[in-house]
Design an enzyme around this catalytic site. Sequence first.
Site, PDB file in Angstrom:
ATOM      1  N   GLY A   9      -2.070   5.336  -2.997  1.00 17.65           N
ATOM      2  CA  GLY A   9      -2.719   3.908  -3.582  1.00 17.65           C
ATOM      3  C   GLY A   9      -3.053   3.862  -5.110  1.00 17.65           C
ATOM      4  O   GLY A   9      -3.712   3.149  -5.300  1.00 17.65           O
ATOM      5  N   THR A  15       1.899   1.142  -5.102  1.00 14.55           N
ATOM      6  CA  THR A  15       1.139  -0.094  -4.472  1.00 14.55           C
ATOM      7  C   THR A  15       1.492  -1.194  -5.583  1.00 14.55           C
ATOM      8  O   THR A  15       1.628  -2.194  -5.060  1.00 14.55           O
ATOM      9  CB  THR A  15      -0.230   0.243  -4.348  1.00 14.55           C
ATOM     10  OG1 THR A  15      -0.408   1.464  -3.394  1.00 14.55           O
ATOM     11  CG2 THR A  15      -0.984  -1.299  -3.763  1.00 14.55           C
ATOM     12  N   ALA A  56       0.901  -1.205  -0.019  1.00 14.37           N
ATOM     13  CA  ALA A  56      -0.030   0.137   0.076  1.00 14.37           C
ATOM     14  C   ALA A  56       0.902   1.154  -0.065  1.00 14.37           C
ATOM     15  O   ALA A  56       2.163   1.063   0.533  1.00 14.37           O
ATOM     16  CB  ALA A  56      -0.998  -0.014   1.280  1.00 14.37           C
ATOM     17  N   CYS A  57       0.526   2.405  -0.650  1.00 20.41           N
ATOM     18  CA  CYS A  57       1.275   3.545  -0.686  1.00 20.41           C
ATOM     19  C   CYS A  57       0.264   4.700  -0.270  1.00 20.41           C
ATOM     20  O   CYS A  57      -0.944   4.459  -0.345  1.00 20.41           O
ATOM     21  CB  CYS A  57       1.777   3.841  -2.030  1.00 20.41           C
ATOM     22  SG  CYS A  57       0.755   4.169  -3.419  1.00 20.41           S
ATOM     23  N   PRO A  58       0.800   5.983   0.100  1.00 21.96           N
ATOM     24  CA  PRO A  58      -0.110   6.964   0.543  1.00 21.96           C
ATOM     25  C   PRO A  58      -1.150   7.248  -0.700  1.00 21.96           C
ATOM     26  O   PRO A  58      -2.183   7.665  -0.198  1.00 21.96           O
ATOM     27  CB  PRO A  58       1.095   8.175   0.569  1.00 21.96           C
ATOM     28  CG  PRO A  58       2.086   7.524   1.126  1.00 21.96           C
ATOM     29  CD  PRO A  58       2.315   6.254   0.428  1.00 21.96           C
TER      30      PRO A  58
END
Length: 105
Positions: free
Chosen positions: A13, A17, A9-11
Amino acid sequence: MKKIIAVTACPSGVAHTYMAAESISQAAKGKGWECKVETQGSIGIENELTNAEIEAADLVILTKDVGIKNGERFEGKTIVRIGVSDAVKRSDAVMAKVEAFFNKQ
């Protein structure tokens, strides 16, 4: 055969990701390990890990840039937390550390 599972997951999204998921998967398979990666992107959870897959896993990799949804599923498992950029840019180095961990067992 070692079994690795991961959640990325990344900030935002979006791109990272999925790039992280692909990098982790390819690096693990390059070591000859089985690997499944769940993504938690802007469109929700995809490729969701099952309870059986979690139970069978030798190691869990979680990206740490944002909170992972349903993280309690991994209680009692060996967990490695990495930055999403490390997953994208340095997945081979991450897998080398994982391999060193396996060799110590």
